[in-house]
Design a protein around this motif. Structure first.
Motif, PDB file in Angstrom:
ATOM      1  N   GLU A 135       0.816  -1.215   0.000  1.00  0.00           N
ATOM      2  CA  GLU A 135       0.000   0.000   0.000  1.00  0.00           C
ATOM      3  C   GLU A 135       0.847   1.261   0.000  1.00  0.00           C
ATOM      4  N   HIS A 136       2.091   1.152   0.468  1.00  0.00           N
ATOM      5  CA  HIS A 136       2.965   2.328   0.436  1.00  0.00           C
ATOM      6  C   HIS A 136       4.425   1.879   0.385  1.00  0.00           C
ATOM      7  N   VAL A 137       5.299   2.821   0.055  1.00  0.00           N
ATOM      8  CA  VAL A 137       6.719   2.547  -0.052  1.00  0.00           C
ATOM      9  C   VAL A 137       7.478   3.771   0.457  1.00  0.00           C
ATOM     10  N   ASP A 138       8.622   3.548   1.082  1.00  0.00           N
ATOM     11  CA  ASP A 138       9.521   4.642   1.436  1.00  0.00           C
ATOM     12  C   ASP A 138      10.457   4.845   0.250  1.00  0.00           C
ATOM     13  N   LEU A 139      10.236   5.911  -0.482  1.00  0.00           N
ATOM     14  CA  LEU A 139      10.996   6.132  -1.712  1.00  0.00           C
ATOM     15  C   LEU A 139      12.490   6.260  -1.445  1.00  0.00           C
ATOM     16  N   VAL A 140      12.861   6.842  -0.312  1.00  0.00           N
ATOM     17  CA  VAL A 140      14.279   7.027  -0.013  1.00  0.00           C
ATOM     18  C   VAL A 140      14.963   5.677   0.184  1.00  0.00           C
ATOM     19  N   ASP A 141      14.442   4.875   1.103  1.00  0.00           N
ATOM     20  CA  ASP A 141      15.087   3.602   1.423  1.00  0.00           C
ATOM     21  C   ASP A 141      15.034   2.611   0.274  1.00  0.00           C
ATOM     22  N   ASN A 142      13.934   2.608  -0.478  1.00  0.00           N
ATOM     23  CA  ASN A 142      13.711   1.573  -1.484  1.00  0.00           C
ATOM     24  C   ASN A 142      14.037   1.995  -2.911  1.00  0.00           C
ATOM     25  N   PHE A 143      14.403   3.271  -3.087  1.00  0.00           N
ATOM     26  CA  PHE A 143      14.648   3.727  -4.458  1.00  0.00           C
ATOM     27  C   PHE A 143      15.765   4.762  -4.540  1.00  0.00           C
ATOM     28  N   SER A 144      15.569   5.915  -3.917  1.00  0.00           N
ATOM     29  CA  SER A 144      16.501   7.028  -4.105  1.00  0.00           C
ATOM     30  C   SER A 144      17.904   6.721  -3.603  1.00  0.00           C
ATOM     31  N   TYR A 145      18.019   5.961  -2.506  1.00  0.00           N
ATOM     32  CA  TYR A 145      19.341   5.596  -2.012  1.00  0.00           C
ATOM     33  C   TYR A 145      19.997   4.489  -2.840  1.00  0.00           C
ATOM     34  N   PRO A 146      19.334   3.360  -3.070  1.00  0.00           N
ATOM     35  CA  PRO A 146      20.026   2.276  -3.789  1.00  0.00           C
ATOM     36  C   PRO A 146      20.315   2.576  -5.256  1.00  0.00           C
ATOM     37  N   PHE A 147      19.498   3.410  -5.899  1.00  0.00           N
ATOM     38  CA  PHE A 147      19.677   3.635  -7.331  1.00  0.00           C
ATOM     39  C   PHE A 147      21.037   4.253  -7.666  1.00  0.00           C
ATOM     40  N   PRO A 148      21.407   5.425  -7.132  1.00  0.00           N
ATOM     41  CA  PRO A 148      22.688   6.009  -7.549  1.00  0.00           C
ATOM     42  C   PRO A 148      23.903   5.204  -7.116  1.00  0.00           C
ATOM     43  N   VAL A 149      23.816   4.482  -5.985  1.00  0.00           N
ATOM     44  CA  VAL A 149      24.956   3.657  -5.588  1.00  0.00           C
ATOM     45  C   VAL A 149      25.165   2.525  -6.590  1.00  0.00           C
ATOM     46  N   THR A 150      24.079   1.911  -7.030  1.00  0.00           N
ATOM     47  CA  THR A 150      24.190   0.857  -8.038  1.00  0.00           C
ATOM     48  C   THR A 150      24.779   1.420  -9.330  1.00  0.00           C
ATOM     49  N   VAL A 151      24.355   2.622  -9.708  1.00  0.00           N
ATOM     50  CA  VAL A 151      24.885   3.253 -10.922  1.00  0.00           C
ATOM     51  C   VAL A 151      26.386   3.485 -10.793  1.00  0.00           C
ATOM     52  N   ILE A 152      26.833   3.978  -9.650  1.00  0.00           N
ATOM     53  CA  ILE A 152      28.261   4.240  -9.456  1.00  0.00           C
ATOM     54  C   ILE A 152      29.047   2.938  -9.476  1.00  0.00           C
TER      55      ILE A 152
END
Length: 412
Positions: A135-152
């Protein structure tokens, strides 16, 4: 409201959710001197722009007087690594930046970022799939944080089997930039320093491997490239890789999170982005103006007496440039407090300017464009669970610590 108390209010976490009225008050006096006797704060667009291009302004913290250095907010510790080029002046800055740019962008590697577009889209898609049907998601923990680290990780060429370790180190170091007041500061520093040490040892080993058997990744190029400026030393490669991790990670986290928060507060624009994905390019530029991921630059000092807006800032003074205030300056941007992705002549300060303009800007822009476009397209009926959300302690790298979003499901 006194001028001397104004900066303290801006730094006060109680005002983190909306510092913009304080910035408006600050702009009434474009340059003022803090009570500490050594800090000058500049808040208007044209004055900031001029100083960012002024060779009499130093980014090297070693030029700060002890009094001025003591007035700075807490910054990350870099241990035994040499300063990154962000914290150097010419000619050292210019040499290291040129050497780093060769494997990253034009003219020598013009398609490095563009060629990652498909991989970025896949990473974003996989992360959104991971939201499931909750029903909801924490965008920071589940998206905004892991995305750029994976890219780097992919940019540097970190082996896939080591990405989880890399994420852990990045999260620990990032947490040290945004300390929880309830934590023991001694323990926090110890844990963060251990993460830096472990990361440094890991990268040093990987650099040695790449020198023996280079690949197509950026770390291989940094370790082996011989250009007009010679070759980077082992410590310079380590320092540059750490810069890509920390600077690239933190700013992109804030850009994406602030961006989604702004879109959810402006549902008409969110709807437009869903229907017009090409809107992402000007939209991200407006986000960089409206909610910049880096709000202010505290680590500057004057190498000579400089007159700014009728005030003489003496040699050796600590200089703070409030980029987010300049981005809302009505003398530069009409109706500056309105979020307008169709804004013309949007030469914002969201990625800096001058010789220290954001090195990773092309990648950060592309990451945000892809991330926000896919979030707009795939989240069904998204809404904020809490507004304002809880904000990070850090006043320089301002952004929500959590951003809980409710949604009805995921679109294919």
């Amino acid at each position: 409201m006194t001028q001397a108390s104004l900066l303290g209010q801006i730094l006060d976490h109680a005002n983190r959710a909306d510092p913009y009225p304080l910035y408006a008050e600050l702009r009434k006096t474009p340059v003022y001197r803090e009570e500490d006797g050594g800090t000058y704060v500049v808040s208007n667009y044209w004055e900031i722009k001029g100083l960012l291009h002024d060779p009499r302004i130093s980014s090297d913290a070693r030029n700060l007087s002890p009094q001025a250095a003591g007035a700075l907010p807490d910054q990350e510790e870099e241990g035994a690594l040499p300063p990154t080029f962000l914290k150097l002046d010419p000619p050292d800055h210019d040499r290291l930046r040129r050497m780093t740019m060769r494997p990253f962008g034009p003219p020598h590697t013009p398609r490095r970022v563009h060629s990652m577009r498909g991989e970025l889209s896949k990473i974003v898609s996989d992360l959104i799939d991971g939201f499931g049907d909750g029903e909801h998601v924490d965008l920071v923990d589940n998206f905004s944080y892991p995305f750029p680290v994976t890219v780097i990780c992919r940019l540097l060429g970190i082996p896939r089997e080591d990405e989880a370790r890399f994420h852990t180190w990045a999260d620990t170091i990032a947490a040290s930039l945004d300390p929880d007041p309830s934590e023991d500061p001694t323990e926090r520093r110890r844990v963060a320093q251990q993460a830096r040490t472990d990361l440094g040892v890991y990268l040093a080993g990987l650099i040695d491997e790449r020198r023996k058997a280079p690949g197509e990744d950026m770390l291989s190029a940094l370790a082996t490239e011989h250009g007009p400026d010679g070759q980077m030393s082992q410590m310079e490669v380590l320092s540059t890789a750490a810069l890509l991790l920390i600077a690239g990670h933190e700013t992109t986290v804030n850009l994406i999170t602030n961006g989604m928060l702004t879109l959810l507060r402006n549902p008409n624009v969110l709807k437009r982005l869903r229907e017009e994905p090409q809107l992402a390019i000007p939209l991200v530029e407006e986000l960089l103006r409206f909610e910049p991921p880096v709000q202010l630059l505290p680590q500057r000092t004057t190498l000579a007496d400089i007159e700014v807006a009728g005030t003489t800032i003496p040699k050796g003074a600590s200089l703070w440039l409030v980029l987010a205030s300049g981005n809302r300056d009505p003398q530069r941007f009409p109706d500056p407090d309105r979020f307008d992705p169709d804004r013309k002549d949007n030469q914002h300060l969201g990625l800096g300017s001058g010789i220290h303009n954001c090195f990773g800007a092309p990648l950060a822009r592309l990451e945000a464009q892809i991330a926000l476009t896919q979030l707009a397209r795939r989240l069904d009926n998204p809404s904020l669970v809490e507004d304002p959300p809880p904000y990070r302690q850090n006043a320089v790298l301002r952004g929500p610590r959590h951003l809980k979003i409710a949604f009805d499901g995921l679109r294919a």
